[in-house]
Scaffold this active site. Structure first.
Site, PDB file in Angstrom:
ATOM      1  N   ASP A  22      56.078  37.006  45.280  1.00 56.90           N
ATOM      2  CA  ASP A  22      56.218  35.809  44.445  1.00 56.90           C
ATOM      3  C   ASP A  22      57.095  34.789  45.155  1.00 56.90           C
ATOM      4  O   ASP A  22      58.283  35.021  45.361  1.00 56.90           O
ATOM      5  CB  ASP A  22      56.833  36.218  43.097  1.00 56.90           C
ATOM      6  CG  ASP A  22      57.145  35.009  42.223  1.00 56.90           C
ATOM      7  OD1 ASP A  22      56.553  33.934  42.451  1.00 56.90           O
ATOM      8  OD2 ASP A  22      57.994  35.151  41.315  1.00 56.90           O
ATOM      9  N   ASN A  24      57.733  31.583  44.108  1.00 56.71           N
ATOM     10  CA  ASN A  24      58.354  30.514  43.316  1.00 56.71           C
ATOM     11  C   ASN A  24      59.090  31.006  42.069  1.00 56.71           C
ATOM     12  O   ASN A  24      59.438  30.215  41.187  1.00 56.71           O
ATOM     13  CB  ASN A  24      57.318  29.453  42.931  1.00 56.71           C
ATOM     14  CG  ASN A  24      56.219  30.034  42.038  1.00 56.71           C
ATOM     15  OD1 ASN A  24      56.174  31.256  41.814  1.00 56.71           O
ATOM     16  ND2 ASN A  24      55.365  29.184  41.532  1.00 56.71           N
ATOM     17  N   ASP A  99      37.057  38.877  47.198  1.00 54.04           N
ATOM     18  CA  ASP A  99      36.381  39.637  46.169  1.00 54.04           C
ATOM     19  C   ASP A  99      35.271  38.757  45.597  1.00 54.04           C
ATOM     20  O   ASP A  99      35.469  37.553  45.402  1.00 54.04           O
ATOM     21  CB  ASP A  99      37.374  39.996  45.051  1.00 54.04           C
ATOM     22  CG  ASP A  99      37.228  41.436  44.601  1.00 54.04           C
ATOM     23  OD1 ASP A  99      36.126  41.802  44.162  1.00 54.04           O
ATOM     24  OD2 ASP A  99      38.222  42.186  44.679  1.00 54.04           O
ATOM     25  N   ASP A 200      32.216  43.287  43.775  1.00 56.05           N
ATOM     26  CA  ASP A 200      32.603  44.055  42.592  1.00 56.05           C
ATOM     27  C   ASP A 200      31.384  44.630  41.872  1.00 56.05           C
ATOM     28  O   ASP A 200      30.440  43.886  41.590  1.00 56.05           O
ATOM     29  CB  ASP A 200      33.365  43.102  41.654  1.00 56.05           C
ATOM     30  CG  ASP A 200      34.086  43.830  40.546  1.00 56.05           C
ATOM     31  OD1 ASP A 200      34.911  44.710  40.846  1.00 56.05           O
ATOM     32  OD2 ASP A 200      33.829  43.528  39.359  1.00 56.05           O
ATOM     33  N   GLU A 256      31.284  47.543  46.027  1.00 55.17           N
ATOM     34  CA  GLU A 256      31.934  48.548  45.186  1.00 55.17           C
ATOM     35  C   GLU A 256      30.859  49.135  44.281  1.00 55.17           C
ATOM     36  O   GLU A 256      30.263  48.417  43.481  1.00 55.17           O
ATOM     37  CB  GLU A 256      33.054  47.930  44.351  1.00 55.17           C
ATOM     38  CG  GLU A 256      33.857  49.016  43.634  1.00 55.17           C
ATOM     39  CD  GLU A 256      34.284  48.642  42.224  1.00 55.17           C
ATOM     40  OE1 GLU A 256      35.232  49.255  41.717  1.00 55.17           O
ATOM     41  OE2 GLU A 256      33.668  47.741  41.625  1.00 55.17           O
ATOM     42  N   HIS A 328      43.480  49.171  43.900  1.00 56.06           N
ATOM     43  CA  HIS A 328      44.136  48.605  42.715  1.00 56.06           C
ATOM     44  C   HIS A 328      43.688  49.254  41.409  1.00 56.06           C
ATOM     45  O   HIS A 328      44.226  48.935  40.354  1.00 56.06           O
ATOM     46  CB  HIS A 328      43.857  47.103  42.662  1.00 56.06           C
ATOM     47  CG  HIS A 328      42.400  46.818  42.445  1.00 56.06           C
ATOM     48  ND1 HIS A 328      41.431  47.132  43.386  1.00 56.06           N
ATOM     49  CD2 HIS A 328      41.731  46.298  41.387  1.00 56.06           C
ATOM     50  CE1 HIS A 328      40.246  46.804  42.915  1.00 56.06           C
ATOM     51  NE2 HIS A 328      40.391  46.292  41.695  1.00 56.06           N
ATOM     52  N   ASP A 329      42.656  50.115  41.450  1.00 55.53           N
ATOM     53  CA  ASP A 329      42.168  50.784  40.239  1.00 55.53           C
ATOM     54  C   ASP A 329      42.592  52.253  40.175  1.00 55.53           C
ATOM     55  O   ASP A 329      42.220  52.951  39.229  1.00 55.53           O
ATOM     56  CB  ASP A 329      40.630  50.771  40.201  1.00 55.53           C
ATOM     57  CG  ASP A 329      40.046  49.386  39.976  1.00 55.53           C
ATOM     58  OD1 ASP A 329      40.715  48.540  39.367  1.00 55.53           O
ATOM     59  OD2 ASP A 329      38.896  49.171  40.417  1.00 55.53           O
TER      60      ASP A 329
HETATM   61  O1  ISL Z   1      38.924  51.218  37.300  1.00 55.61           O
HETATM   62  C1  ISL Z   1      38.128  52.097  37.131  1.00 55.61           C
HETATM   63  C2  ISL Z   1      38.575  53.409  36.808  1.00 55.61           C
HETATM   64  O2  ISL Z   1      39.893  53.298  36.424  1.00 55.61           O
HETATM   65  C3  ISL Z   1      36.695  51.894  37.318  1.00 55.61           C
HETATM   66  O3  ISL Z   1      35.935  52.450  36.313  1.00 55.61           O
HETATM   67  C4  ISL Z   1      36.437  50.422  37.439  1.00 55.61           C
HETATM   68  O4  ISL Z   1      36.426  49.818  36.197  1.00 55.61           O
HETATM   69  C5  ISL Z   1      35.125  50.215  38.118  1.00 55.61           C
HETATM   70  O5  ISL Z   1      35.215  50.852  39.338  1.00 55.61           O
HETATM   71  C6  ISL Z   1      34.866  48.748  38.366  1.00 55.61           C
HETATM   72  O6  ISL Z   1      35.959  48.151  38.980  1.00 55.61           O
HETATM   73  C7  ISL Z   1      35.894  46.826  39.342  1.00 55.61           C
HETATM   74  O7  ISL Z   1      35.399  45.998  38.321  1.00 55.61           O
HETATM   75  C8  ISL Z   1      36.197  45.891  37.144  1.00 55.61           C
HETATM   76  C9  ISL Z   1      37.655  45.589  37.451  1.00 55.61           C
HETATM   77  O8  ISL Z   1      38.429  45.777  36.298  1.00 55.61           O
HETATM   78  C10 ISL Z   1      38.192  46.480  38.554  1.00 55.61           C
HETATM   79  O9  ISL Z   1      39.511  46.124  38.870  1.00 55.61           O
HETATM   80  C11 ISL Z   1      37.276  46.323  39.718  1.00 55.61           C
HETATM   81  O10 ISL Z   1      37.722  47.003  40.864  1.00 55.61           O
HETATM   82  C12 ISL Z   1      35.591  44.792  36.326  1.00 55.61           C
HETATM   83  O11 ISL Z   1      35.434  43.639  37.096  1.00 55.61           O
HETATM   84 CA    CA Z   2      54.606  32.939  41.753  1.00 56.31          CA
END
Ligand code: ISL
Ligand code: CA
Length: 556
Positions: A22, A24, A99, A200, A256, A328-329
């Protein structure tokens, strides 16, 4: 060699901008913050940055709900900031992959705002609008984020489809106008000079005609996915996208794709298909759950080996694999597949060894390179993720206690990956001067970038060295894999070979000392140790006794 590609030789670093740095003081990571840290990434040696979504968004799902594909999210900065980021990254020899979220938009996107106005609005058919059935939704499909996949809209008295959050209506790819709008947008970004896309849930874009009910309601997980996962027209769409957009640029693409097996994956990534370069599959992410991600069971090393080897063999010489153990998931890999207590450093390095010496393109998730761990969340108010919060509400309705839910969430919530990057031991881990949007992992005084950079034995320098080795030894990128010890539950070992170069990789995935006996022909000449996560003398014998989580890579 026709099949030599820059994106096979590259190492990708994934940035979740909200949690990176971050600049700012508003508590939210931003684009100028990423620019400030580019030198750090250059020091690490990565070739490509994959940015999680930075487009304009009301943030129901942290940017995966896009309201304008041609603008930047307010919190992250401006288009000028983006142009500067792209330019500064390129100056340092780092590429940027964006993305691409086109299975759905935000319900605040202008197409959707139009579409909901009336049944004959020109944008109506950009989404899936259907009348209800027997006083309920059009079918029984459920959403990835709990509850039905349909939302009723008073204005026209119909429902719209959302496989994810209510604020993420699914786009109708059957409509050629939708596809043209998306291709136009992709070209706009590519013409700016970005270097590729991470797409995605790209294998969910084609839904079966008629959107039928799923007769199988008791599978314990998502209902309906068989009617849109790898759907009937998905390859037609991707080939069209490739023809009209992707093939015109020197870029990399990674899809993905939940619900793919290697056989299905081939249709997306084999060279002669002209669709995508790589996929993220989920087979190894499903090893430690049954039915749904919330149903946790122990994982087995032999399962991991089988999955990785199967994928390697399936795509060998015909396509390419991507390699990841967290993103991140997902929970942090060292907490999930290693030991985040007494062997945190050793096991973080061991997992890195696997990711960087197997065949495929490695993806590092921010913080992985300093061995960041899962976070201890003390109460439900500390979570931010919509998937977590929706599931929690649903389970509470079923009468589950906070205690049992917290225990599961403390292993599985997506928020483990989203706590701020730990830069130093100052307040908020040096991530922000303000109040962070999500809690900082309390272990930041112990685990942070500053400390890692001061310690030559840190996880950071181990990653740096692995990346350097990749640049020096083509066998790491292109070498074939020969498995050793296939049925062993502790040792993961293999050789790689390419032209006249050969490597031996041995890893002990356990907390006990484990013996490894090298096949005779391997040590006919004195092997050269390329990297290891313990101090060892190089007086190598055919019998190696590996310490807990020890990993070694030899040139043989
Ligand atoms: O995050 C998951 C399991 O915890 C997955 O089921 C996930 O929702 C799936 O892989 C799809 O993920 C992607 O699309 C989602 C978004 O929330 C995720 O961050 C992204 O990586 C919807 O856009
Ligand atoms: Ca910021």
């Amino acid at each position: 060699d026709l099949h030599k590609k820059w994106w096979k030789e590259a190492v990708v670093y994934q940035i979740y901008p909200r949690s990176f740095y971050d600049s700012n003081g508003d508590g939210i990571g931003d684009l100028p913050g990423i620019i400030e840290k580019l030198d750090y990434l250059q020091e690490l040696g990565v070739d490509v940055i994959w940015l999680n979504p930075i487009y304009k968004s009301p943030n129901a799902d942290n940017g995966y709900d896009i309201s304008d594909y041609y603008d930047i999210m307010d919190e992250f900065g401006t288009m000028e900031d983006f142009d500067r980021l792209l330019n500064e990254a390129h100056k340092r020899g780092i590429k940027i992959v964006m993305d691409l979220v086109v299975n759905h938009t935000s319900d605040e996107h202008k197409w959707f705002l139009e579409s909901r106005k009336s049944k004959d609005n020109p944008y109506r058919d950009f989404y899936f609008w259907r009348p209800g059935k027997n006083g309920g939704p059009p079918n029984n499909w459920t959403s990835f984020f709990s509850g039905p996949a349909w939302e009723y809209d008073e204005l026209t008295g119909e429902y719209y489809l959302h496989l994810f959050a209510v604020k993420q209506p699914d786009l109708n790819w059957n409509n050629p106008q939708v596809r043209q709008e998306i291709y136009k947008m992709m070209k706009w970004w590519l013409d700016k000079g970005i270097d590729g896309f991470r797409m995605d849930v790209i294998n969910l874009i084609s839904k079966v005609e008629g959107l039928p009910d799923d007769p199988d309601e008791n599978q314990g997980g998502l209902i309906g996915f068989k009617y849109y996962a790898n759907g009937p027209r998905v390859h037609e769409y991707l080939q069209e996208m490739n023809r009209e957009v992707l093939s015109k640029y020197d870029i990399m693409t990674v899809g993905e794709t939940p619900f793919v097996t290697p056989e299905i994956a081939k249709l997306y990534v084999e060279y002669d298909r002209n669709e995508l370069n790589m996929l993220f599959h989920f087979e190894h992410m499903d090893m430690d759950c049954s039915g749904s991600k919330w149903n946790i069971k122990p994982w087995k090393l032999t399962d991991l080996k089988k999955i990785m080897y199967k994928w390697y063999l399936a795509l060998k010489d015909k396509g390419w694999n991507s390699l990841y153990l967290n993103n991140h998931d997902q929970p942090r890999m060292v907490s999930r597949f290693g030991n985040d207590k007494e062997y945190r450093v050793e096991s973080a390095k061991l997992l890195a060894t696997l990711l960087h010496t197997w065949q495929g393109t490695p993806y590092i998730y921010q913080g992985e390179e300093i061995g960041m761990t899962n976070c201890k969340f003390e109460s439900i108010d500390e979570f931010r993720d919509i998937e977590t919060l929706n599931w929690y509400k649903e389970m509470k309705k079923l009468g589950k206690s906070d205690e049992e839910l917290l225990e599961i969430l403390n292993k599985r919530s997506r928020d483990h990956a989203r706590t701020p990057m730990q830069w130093d031991d100052s307040e908020n881990a040096g991530f922000t001067k303000g109040t962070p949007w999500i809690k900082v992992n309390p272990n930041y005084k112990e685990i942070n970038v500053k400390k890692a950079l001061e310690d030559k034995n840190s996880v950071f320098y181990y990653y740096k060295k692995l990346i350097e080795l990749r640049k020096k030894h083509p066998v790491i990128v292109y070498g074939d894999v020969q498995m050793l010890y296939e049925d062993d539950e502790k040792i993961f070992a293999y050789t790689r070979s390419y032209e006249d170069e050969r490597l031996l990789v041995v890893m002990n995935f356990s907390e006990e000392e484990s013996e490894f006996l090298a096949p005779n022909e391997i040590f006919t000449q004195k092997p050269e140790l390329l990297i290891s996560n313990y101090e060892i003398d190089d007086n190598i014998q055919e019998k190696i006794v590996l310490k807990p989580y020890e990993s070694r890579v030899y040139k043989i």
